[in-house]
Scaffold this motif. Structure first.
Motif, PDB file in Angstrom:
ATOM      1  N   ASN A 180      35.550  57.240  15.859  1.00 27.46           N
ATOM      2  CA  ASN A 180      35.904  56.346  16.979  1.00 27.46           C
ATOM      3  C   ASN A 180      34.842  55.272  17.219  1.00 27.46           C
ATOM      4  OD1 ASN A 180      38.227  57.831  17.300  1.00 27.46           O
ATOM      5  ND2 ASN A 180      37.540  58.942  19.133  1.00 27.46           N
ATOM      6  N   TRP A 198      40.403  53.554  30.725  1.00 25.53           N
ATOM      7  CA  TRP A 198      40.342  55.017  30.550  1.00 25.53           C
ATOM      8  C   TRP A 198      41.585  55.497  29.808  1.00 25.53           C
ATOM      9  CZ3 TRP A 198      44.073  58.041  32.927  1.00 25.53           C
ATOM     10  CH2 TRP A 198      44.492  57.801  34.230  1.00 25.53           C
ATOM     11  N   TRP A 208      38.704  56.967  42.888  1.00 25.89           N
ATOM     12  CA  TRP A 208      40.087  56.580  43.211  1.00 25.89           C
ATOM     13  C   TRP A 208      40.084  55.928  44.594  1.00 25.89           C
ATOM     14  CZ3 TRP A 208      44.449  57.317  40.112  1.00 25.89           C
ATOM     15  CH2 TRP A 208      44.275  58.125  38.991  1.00 25.89           C
TER      16      TRP A 208
HETATM   17  N1  LIG Z   1      38.635  57.061  36.017  1.00 22.16           N
HETATM   18  C1  LIG Z   1      39.604  57.922  35.793  1.00 22.16           C
HETATM   19  O1  LIG Z   1      40.406  58.229  36.679  1.00 22.16           O
HETATM   20  C2  LIG Z   1      39.753  58.526  34.458  1.00 22.16           C
HETATM   21  C3  LIG Z   1      38.744  58.373  33.531  1.00 22.16           C
HETATM   22  N2  LIG Z   1      38.858  58.913  32.283  1.00 22.16           N
HETATM   23  C4  LIG Z   1      37.745  58.690  31.336  1.00 22.16           C
HETATM   24  O2  LIG Z   1      38.258  58.154  30.124  1.00 22.16           O
HETATM   25  C5  LIG Z   1      37.866  58.998  29.049  1.00 22.16           C
HETATM   26  C6  LIG Z   1      38.889  58.957  27.929  1.00 22.16           C
HETATM   27  O3  LIG Z   1      40.156  59.331  28.404  1.00 22.16           O
HETATM   28  P1  LIG Z   1      40.891  60.693  27.990  1.00 22.16           P
HETATM   29  O4  LIG Z   1      41.872  60.994  29.064  1.00 22.16           O
HETATM   30  O5  LIG Z   1      39.873  61.704  27.702  1.00 22.16           O
HETATM   31  O6  LIG Z   1      41.764  60.315  26.732  1.00 22.16           O
HETATM   32  P2  LIG Z   1      41.597  59.522  25.326  1.00 22.16           P
HETATM   33  O7  LIG Z   1      42.613  58.436  25.358  1.00 22.16           O
HETATM   34  O8  LIG Z   1      40.183  59.200  25.060  1.00 22.16           O
HETATM   35  O9  LIG Z   1      42.115  60.617  24.312  1.00 22.16           O
HETATM   36  C7  LIG Z   1      41.471  61.841  24.149  1.00 22.16           C
HETATM   37  C8  LIG Z   1      42.391  62.735  23.311  1.00 22.16           C
HETATM   38  O10 LIG Z   1      42.617  62.109  22.049  1.00 22.16           O
HETATM   39  C9  LIG Z   1      42.128  62.958  21.007  1.00 22.16           C
HETATM   40  N3  LIG Z   1      41.435  62.092  20.039  1.00 22.16           N
HETATM   41  C10 LIG Z   1      40.250  61.467  20.221  1.00 22.16           C
HETATM   42  N4  LIG Z   1      39.923  60.753  19.139  1.00 22.16           N
HETATM   43  C11 LIG Z   1      40.928  60.918  18.244  1.00 22.16           C
HETATM   44  C12 LIG Z   1      41.149  60.462  16.934  1.00 22.16           C
HETATM   45  N5  LIG Z   1      40.253  59.667  16.329  1.00 22.16           N
HETATM   46  N6  LIG Z   1      42.292  60.823  16.297  1.00 22.16           N
HETATM   47  C13 LIG Z   1      43.182  61.642  16.923  1.00 22.16           C
HETATM   48  N7  LIG Z   1      43.025  62.109  18.167  1.00 22.16           N
HETATM   49  C14 LIG Z   1      41.902  61.760  18.825  1.00 22.16           C
HETATM   50  C15 LIG Z   1      41.206  63.968  21.651  1.00 22.16           C
HETATM   51  O11 LIG Z   1      41.247  65.190  20.961  1.00 22.16           O
HETATM   52  P3  LIG Z   1      39.946  66.114  20.657  1.00 22.16           P
HETATM   53  O12 LIG Z   1      39.019  66.029  21.841  1.00 22.16           O
HETATM   54  O13 LIG Z   1      40.560  67.459  20.472  1.00 22.16           O
HETATM   55  O14 LIG Z   1      39.341  65.583  19.374  1.00 22.16           O
HETATM   56  C16 LIG Z   1      41.834  64.100  23.055  1.00 22.16           C
HETATM   57  O15 LIG Z   1      42.920  64.998  22.996  1.00 22.16           O
HETATM   58  C17 LIG Z   1      37.740  60.362  29.724  1.00 22.16           C
HETATM   59  O16 LIG Z   1      37.103  61.308  28.907  1.00 22.16           O
HETATM   60  C18 LIG Z   1      37.023  59.988  30.981  1.00 22.16           C
HETATM   61  O17 LIG Z   1      35.660  59.766  30.715  1.00 22.16           O
HETATM   62  C19 LIG Z   1      39.985  59.588  31.902  1.00 22.16           C
HETATM   63  C20 LIG Z   1      41.003  59.799  32.806  1.00 22.16           C
HETATM   64  C21 LIG Z   1      40.971  59.284  34.153  1.00 22.16           C
END
Ligand SMILES: NC(=O)C1=CN([C@@H]2O[C@H](COP(=O)(O)OP(=O)(O)OC[C@H]3O[C@@H](n4cnc5c(N)ncnc54)[C@H](OP(=O)(O)O)[C@@H]3O)[C@@H](O)[C@H]2O)C=CC1
Ligand SMILES: O=C(O)C(=O)[C@@H](O)[C@H](O)C(=O)CO
Length: 277
Positions: free
Chosen positions: A243, A190, A112
């Motif tokens: 995915n 992200w 950040w």
């Molecule tokens: N640089 C930064 O500040 C940030 C970086 N990131 C990065 O980005 C990545 C992804 O972002 P994130 O915030 O995790 O969110 P996402 O947009 O990737 O969504 C993740 C959520 O969606 C659900 N999900 C995933 N695939 C499906 C599907 N096919 N159908 C329905 N639901 C689904 C998951 O559930 P479940 O796991 O229960 O299957 C979880 O609850 C993070 O993991 C991280 O690596 C994220 C936030 C901030």
């Protein structure tokens, strides 16, 4: 199912980065090894973690257990806000490597800008040195607004390879994506699925039904067709595999436009202008 071949994006230093990777935010360390192992098994070769996630060790265990040659993997980690002075940034990189059990990272990001101070300029000097010394293949930033990118450009000749920002149908972050494009920085989205918040949108569901795909696959396809890098997270093996299964269909222009129309300031995380840790 045979693992799909994931296309790569050529970063501004010539390094190839898979356009679709696996994110592990909010996955406890003890569960991370299983999730990353499932992702590697499904065919992912790019993993996104961060010091603040507390699960670099779990990522490292999955990598070690996989037996996949290191040069077939693309591993990203991020430097947290408490380590933005030069020496702390250098130590932060070494600490991430140690937790991951790796000798080098493919991409290291300033997590950040934390703009209450301009310490991100010191951290960038450290990352620049790591890149110059060949300790890391590419360096970049995350959550940088156009003003932060311009400030970096005034202070340094090294252009970040990547800016990883919140970007999904409900928050399309167009000004930052345009600044990235202007400066030659790859945009990495992200929360590409808005943490699930856009998967119930009627237009996304209608497009998914038309293609015989899921709403998540449609949203990922929308990103990919616009040239962005995506890193969806899931701990659910069927979703992890689904995915990645997004390379056998194509959205029409009208379908891309319909999803463009879902922009609604639907931020899921902190605002980079205000977040200082
Ligand atoms: N640089 C930064 O500040 C940030 C970086 N990131 C990065 O980005 C990545 C992804 O972002 P994130 O915030 O995790 O969110 P996402 O947009 O990737 O969504 C993740 C959520 O969606 C659900 N999900 C995933 N695939 C499906 C599907 N096919 N159908 C329905 N639901 C689904 C998951 O559930 P479940 O796991 O229960 O299957 C979880 O609850 C993070 O993991 C991280 O690596 C994220 C936030 C901030
Ligand atoms: O997930 C990340 O990469 C983040 O930086 C943020 O979501 C951050 O860790 C956070 O949760 C701030 O409230």
């Amino acid at each position: 199912m045979t693992a799909p071949t994931v296309p790569t994006i050529t970063l501004n230093n010539g390094i190839e980065m898979p356009q679709l990777g696996f994110g592990v935010f909010q996955v406890p360390d003890a569960e991370t090894t299983a999730a990353v192992s499932a992702a590697l098994e499904a065919g992912y070769r790019s993993i996104d973690t961060a010091a603040i996630y507390g699960n670099e060790a779990g990522v490292g265990r999955a990598i070690a257990q996989s037996g996949i040659p290191r040069d077939e993997l693309f591993v990203t980690s991020k430097l947290w806000i408490d380590s933005l002075d030069y020496d702390s940034a250098m130590r932060g990189y070494e600490a991430s490597l140690e937790r991951l059990g790796l000798e080098t990272l493919d991409l290291f990001l300033i997590h950040w800008p934390a703009p209450a101070s301009e310490s991100y300029l010191d951290a960038w000097r450290a990352l620049t040195q790591l890149a110059a010394d060949g300790r890391v293949r590419a360096v970049g930033v995350s959550n940088f607004l156009p003003a932060h990118l311009d400030r970096l450009a005034e202070a340094s000749d090294l252009v970040p390879a990547v800016n990883q920002v919140e970007l999904h149908p409900a928050l399309q972050n167009r000004e930052t994506a345009e600044a990235n494009r202007r400066l030659g920085i790859a945009t990495e989205a992200w929360s590409p699925l808005a943490q699930g918040a856009v998967l119930g949108d009627e237009s996304v569901i209608a497009i998914a039904e038309r293609h015989g795909k899921t709403p998540a696959q449609v949203v990922l396809r929308w990103h990919l067709q616009q040239g962005r890098i995506v890193i969806p997270k899931s701990v659910t093996p069927a979703r992890i595999a689904a995915n990645l299964d997004v390379f056998d269909f194509e959205l029409a222009e009208a379908e891309l436009s319909a999803i463009d129309g879902l922009d609604r300031d639907g931020r899921t995380g902190p605002h980079p202008a205000e977040f200082n840790g």
